[in-house]
Design a protein around this motif. Sequence first.
Motif, PDB file in Angstrom:
ATOM      1  N   PRO A   1     -21.612  35.036   0.470  1.00 37.07           N
ATOM      2  CA  PRO A   1     -21.661  34.399  -1.046  1.00 37.07           C
ATOM      3  C   PRO A   1     -20.881  35.160  -1.936  1.00 37.07           C
ATOM      4  O   PRO A   1     -20.301  34.731  -2.603  1.00 37.07           O
ATOM      5  N   ALA A   2     -20.699  36.720  -1.711  1.00 36.88           N
ATOM      6  CA  ALA A   2     -20.014  37.429  -2.603  1.00 36.88           C
ATOM      7  C   ALA A   2     -18.277  36.933  -2.289  1.00 36.88           C
ATOM      8  O   ALA A   2     -17.688  36.859  -3.376  1.00 36.88           O
ATOM      9  N   LYS A   3     -17.862  36.735  -1.322  1.00 34.34           N
ATOM     10  CA  LYS A   3     -16.504  36.497  -1.069  1.00 34.34           C
ATOM     11  C   LYS A   3     -16.361  34.961  -1.559  1.00 34.34           C
ATOM     12  O   LYS A   3     -14.973  34.856  -2.318  1.00 34.34           O
ATOM     13  N   ARG A   4     -17.128  34.164  -1.715  1.00 33.89           N
ATOM     14  CA  ARG A   4     -16.860  32.659  -2.254  1.00 33.89           C
ATOM     15  C   ARG A   4     -16.772  32.996  -3.720  1.00 33.89           C
ATOM     16  O   ARG A   4     -15.774  32.490  -4.252  1.00 33.89           O
ATOM     17  N   VAL A   5     -17.499  33.669  -4.188  1.00 32.89           N
ATOM     18  CA  VAL A   5     -17.425  33.907  -5.830  1.00 32.89           C
ATOM     19  C   VAL A   5     -16.347  34.632  -6.319  1.00 32.89           C
ATOM     20  O   VAL A   5     -15.713  34.627  -7.244  1.00 32.89           O
ATOM     21  N   ILE A   6     -16.051  35.898  -5.378  1.00 31.03           N
ATOM     22  CA  ILE A   6     -14.764  36.741  -5.840  1.00 31.03           C
ATOM     23  C   ILE A   6     -13.542  35.761  -5.741  1.00 31.03           C
ATOM     24  O   ILE A   6     -12.862  35.799  -6.641  1.00 31.03           O
ATOM     25  N   GLU A   7     -13.368  34.983  -4.768  1.00 27.64           N
ATOM     26  CA  GLU A   7     -12.155  34.123  -4.538  1.00 27.64           C
ATOM     27  C   GLU A   7     -12.119  33.018  -5.668  1.00 27.64           C
ATOM     28  O   GLU A   7     -11.048  32.795  -6.043  1.00 27.64           O
ATOM     29  N   GLN A   8     -13.244  32.646  -6.195  1.00 30.42           N
ATOM     30  CA  GLN A   8     -13.387  31.674  -7.259  1.00 30.42           C
ATOM     31  C   GLN A   8     -13.013  32.377  -8.496  1.00 30.42           C
ATOM     32  O   GLN A   8     -12.049  31.738  -9.368  1.00 30.42           O
ATOM     33  N   ARG A   9     -13.447  33.493  -8.694  1.00 28.73           N
ATOM     34  CA  ARG A   9     -13.372  34.239 -10.009  1.00 28.73           C
ATOM     35  C   ARG A   9     -12.031  35.054 -10.184  1.00 28.73           C
ATOM     36  O   ARG A   9     -11.319  35.220 -11.124  1.00 28.73           O
ATOM     37  N   TYR A  10     -11.370  35.259  -9.109  1.00 22.70           N
ATOM     38  CA  TYR A  10     -10.243  36.498  -8.870  1.00 22.70           C
ATOM     39  C   TYR A  10      -9.375  35.813  -7.928  1.00 22.70           C
ATOM     40  O   TYR A  10      -9.276  36.209  -6.749  1.00 22.70           O
ATOM     41  N   PRO A  11      -9.062  34.548  -8.057  1.00 24.15           N
ATOM     42  CA  PRO A  11      -7.960  33.728  -6.956  1.00 24.15           C
ATOM     43  C   PRO A  11      -6.773  34.596  -6.551  1.00 24.15           C
ATOM     44  O   PRO A  11      -6.288  34.521  -5.471  1.00 24.15           O
ATOM     45  N   LYS A  12      -6.446  35.213  -7.393  1.00 23.84           N
ATOM     46  CA  LYS A  12      -5.116  36.069  -6.967  1.00 23.84           C
ATOM     47  C   LYS A  12      -5.340  37.819  -6.496  1.00 23.84           C
ATOM     48  O   LYS A  12      -4.392  38.190  -6.105  1.00 23.84           O
ATOM     49  N   THR A  13      -6.641  37.945  -6.016  1.00 26.23           N
ATOM     50  CA  THR A  13      -7.021  39.138  -5.719  1.00 26.23           C
ATOM     51  C   THR A  13      -6.341  39.669  -4.404  1.00 26.23           C
ATOM     52  O   THR A  13      -6.015  38.999  -3.359  1.00 26.23           O
ATOM     53  N   LYS A  14      -5.907  40.966  -4.186  1.00 29.92           N
ATOM     54  CA  LYS A  14      -5.572  41.449  -2.960  1.00 29.92           C
ATOM     55  C   LYS A  14      -6.813  41.858  -2.266  1.00 29.92           C
ATOM     56  O   LYS A  14      -6.086  42.434  -1.056  1.00 29.92           O
ATOM     57  N   LEU A  15      -7.798  41.967  -2.490  1.00 33.85           N
ATOM     58  CA  LEU A  15      -8.726  42.419  -1.591  1.00 33.85           C
ATOM     59  C   LEU A  15      -8.962  41.592  -0.396  1.00 33.85           C
ATOM     60  O   LEU A  15      -8.897  40.459  -0.300  1.00 33.85           O
ATOM     61  N   ASP A  16      -8.917  42.555   0.642  1.00 39.21           N
ATOM     62  CA  ASP A  16      -9.270  41.898   2.035  1.00 39.21           C
ATOM     63  C   ASP A  16     -10.621  41.506   2.273  1.00 39.21           C
ATOM     64  O   ASP A  16     -11.449  42.333   2.423  1.00 39.21           O
ATOM     65  N   LEU A  17     -10.828  40.304   2.502  1.00 41.47           N
ATOM     66  CA  LEU A  17     -12.084  39.703   2.773  1.00 41.47           C
ATOM     67  C   LEU A  17     -12.254  39.123   4.005  1.00 41.47           C
ATOM     68  O   LEU A  17     -12.835  38.105   4.477  1.00 41.47           O
ATOM     69  N   ASP A  18     -11.434  39.639   5.094  1.00 44.70           N
ATOM     70  CA  ASP A  18     -11.435  38.694   6.393  1.00 44.70           C
ATOM     71  C   ASP A  18     -12.483  39.330   7.230  1.00 44.70           C
ATOM     72  O   ASP A  18     -12.451  40.381   7.779  1.00 44.70           O
ATOM     73  N   GLU A  19     -13.388  38.436   7.540  1.00 47.25           N
ATOM     74  CA  GLU A  19     -14.550  38.887   8.393  1.00 47.25           C
ATOM     75  C   GLU A  19     -14.151  39.197   9.790  1.00 47.25           C
ATOM     76  O   GLU A  19     -15.096  40.033  10.191  1.00 47.25           O
TER      77      GLU A  19
ATOM     78  N   PHE B   1     -19.851  62.413  -8.551  1.00 45.15           N
ATOM     79  CA  PHE B   1     -18.818  61.395  -8.336  1.00 45.15           C
ATOM     80  C   PHE B   1     -19.265  60.554  -7.316  1.00 45.15           C
ATOM     81  O   PHE B   1     -19.815  60.978  -6.154  1.00 45.15           O
ATOM     82  N   VAL B   2     -19.252  59.251  -7.511  1.00 48.34           N
ATOM     83  CA  VAL B   2     -19.478  58.277  -6.610  1.00 48.34           C
ATOM     84  C   VAL B   2     -17.852  57.727  -6.211  1.00 48.34           C
ATOM     85  O   VAL B   2     -17.443  57.193  -6.846  1.00 48.34           O
ATOM     86  N   VAL B   3     -17.628  57.730  -4.757  1.00 49.79           N
ATOM     87  CA  VAL B   3     -16.619  57.216  -4.309  1.00 49.79           C
ATOM     88  C   VAL B   3     -16.708  56.071  -3.802  1.00 49.79           C
ATOM     89  O   VAL B   3     -17.309  55.954  -2.653  1.00 49.79           O
ATOM     90  N   ALA B   4     -16.440  55.053  -4.484  1.00 46.72           N
ATOM     91  CA  ALA B   4     -16.903  53.669  -3.906  1.00 46.72           C
ATOM     92  C   ALA B   4     -16.224  52.664  -4.740  1.00 46.72           C
ATOM     93  O   ALA B   4     -15.682  52.505  -6.047  1.00 46.72           O
ATOM     94  N   PRO B   5     -15.811  51.523  -3.950  1.00 45.40           N
ATOM     95  CA  PRO B   5     -15.889  51.451  -2.560  1.00 45.40           C
ATOM     96  C   PRO B   5     -14.768  51.988  -2.105  1.00 45.40           C
ATOM     97  O   PRO B   5     -13.680  51.956  -2.317  1.00 45.40           O
ATOM     98  N   ILE B   6     -15.070  52.915  -0.790  1.00 52.10           N
ATOM     99  CA  ILE B   6     -13.923  53.344   0.018  1.00 52.10           C
ATOM    100  C   ILE B   6     -13.197  52.282   0.744  1.00 52.10           C
ATOM    101  O   ILE B   6     -13.881  51.492   1.569  1.00 52.10           O
ATOM    102  N   TYR B   7     -12.139  52.193   0.434  1.00 48.86           N
ATOM    103  CA  TYR B   7     -11.226  50.939   0.739  1.00 48.86           C
ATOM    104  C   TYR B   7      -9.973  51.174   1.658  1.00 48.86           C
ATOM    105  O   TYR B   7      -9.115  52.210   1.411  1.00 48.86           O
ATOM    106  N   ARG B   8      -9.944  50.847   2.879  1.00 48.25           N
ATOM    107  CA  ARG B   8      -8.587  51.100   3.727  1.00 48.25           C
ATOM    108  C   ARG B   8      -7.379  50.189   3.202  1.00 48.25           C
ATOM    109  O   ARG B   8      -7.234  49.123   3.883  1.00 48.25           O
ATOM    110  N   HIS B   9      -6.680  50.566   2.410  1.00 45.06           N
ATOM    111  CA  HIS B   9      -5.533  50.077   2.260  1.00 45.06           C
ATOM    112  C   HIS B   9      -4.294  50.842   2.510  1.00 45.06           C
ATOM    113  O   HIS B   9      -4.706  51.845   3.220  1.00 45.06           O
ATOM    114  N   ASP B  10      -3.282  50.374   2.569  1.00 45.38           N
ATOM    115  CA  ASP B  10      -2.044  51.059   3.092  1.00 45.38           C
ATOM    116  C   ASP B  10      -1.851  52.191   2.349  1.00 45.38           C
ATOM    117  O   ASP B  10      -1.851  52.291   1.158  1.00 45.38           O
TER     118      ASP B  10
END
Length: 341
Positions: free
Chosen positions: A277-295, A231-240
Amino acid sequence: MKPFVPKLVYFEPEALSYPLGKELYEKFTQMGIEIRETTSHNQVRGIPGETELARYRNAKSTLVVGVRRTLKFDSSKPSAEYAIPLATGCMGHCHYCYLQTTLGSKPYIRVYVNLDDIFAQAQTYIDERAPEITRFEAACTSDIVGIDHLTHSLKKAIEFIGATDYGRLRFVTKYEHVDHLLDAKHNGKTHFRFSVNSRYVIRHFEPGTSSFDARLQAARKVAGAGYQLGFVVAPIYRHDGWEQGYFELFQELARQLEGVDLSDLTFELIQHRFTKPAKRVIEQRYPKTKLDLDESKRKYKWGRYGIGKYVYRDEEARELEETMRSYIARFFPSAQVQYFT
């Protein structure tokens, strides 16, 4: 979920000179799928859509059948010597996926029909390293399981590696469509891994993939067929509530795998990361994403090729690793944790 079926298929003319190319052409013709011609799988034009986002979504349901001309295999991750090129691209819509930038303007799915050439090159690499073991990763640039019900390329690769003395095969998937792989003559030389995550991550960031429960049902089948399971646990993400979310992940893994031989079970742990670069593409393709991309909340880490990425700060990453390892020790005490990164 139902197995993937493309809405549009492109063929390189040369692909039709190979048995798999002819087979796929006949299959898609009988299915009534629109077929077009392209001069190269690297230069596919005319994917429908009035906006870039619409073309991207249509590309994700477009299959391109071509010939792999570059037979020099890429060096793969630390856990494999080479990537074996069976396919490129994926029908999933995982918001965080590194293929968002790796594939750039070519998000369509490509399969390669010159399998004999690919396997011959793999055999060359095996022979060069013998008697050392040579490991091949089949899912570096695709989720090969998700399309293999159409091509059976992965099944052929499993049996090819199974017949070698020093070759090994590994791949990871988010899809449940494994039934045709259960009778493959793998001879214990294939490491079959499933990507898993908390229900929050799967629900919010992995549309177009099999459910958590469906993946685990497939994992039971795979283990029953004698494959080494991982099993690959990925990405491990710190959500509430991430601590409880990942606890429930391992708890449910243990429950659903009860009675399965897990003597050689492996885990790979990968924290969430992203590049500018990934952040720019993700925000273009999934503009409503809840993914936290705060540098500003992350640590900047230089990559192998001079491209930096944002990972969790040291203290947060250490907490993630210690928590995951404690859950694995509790529910799977004999399992091997191959790495945390």
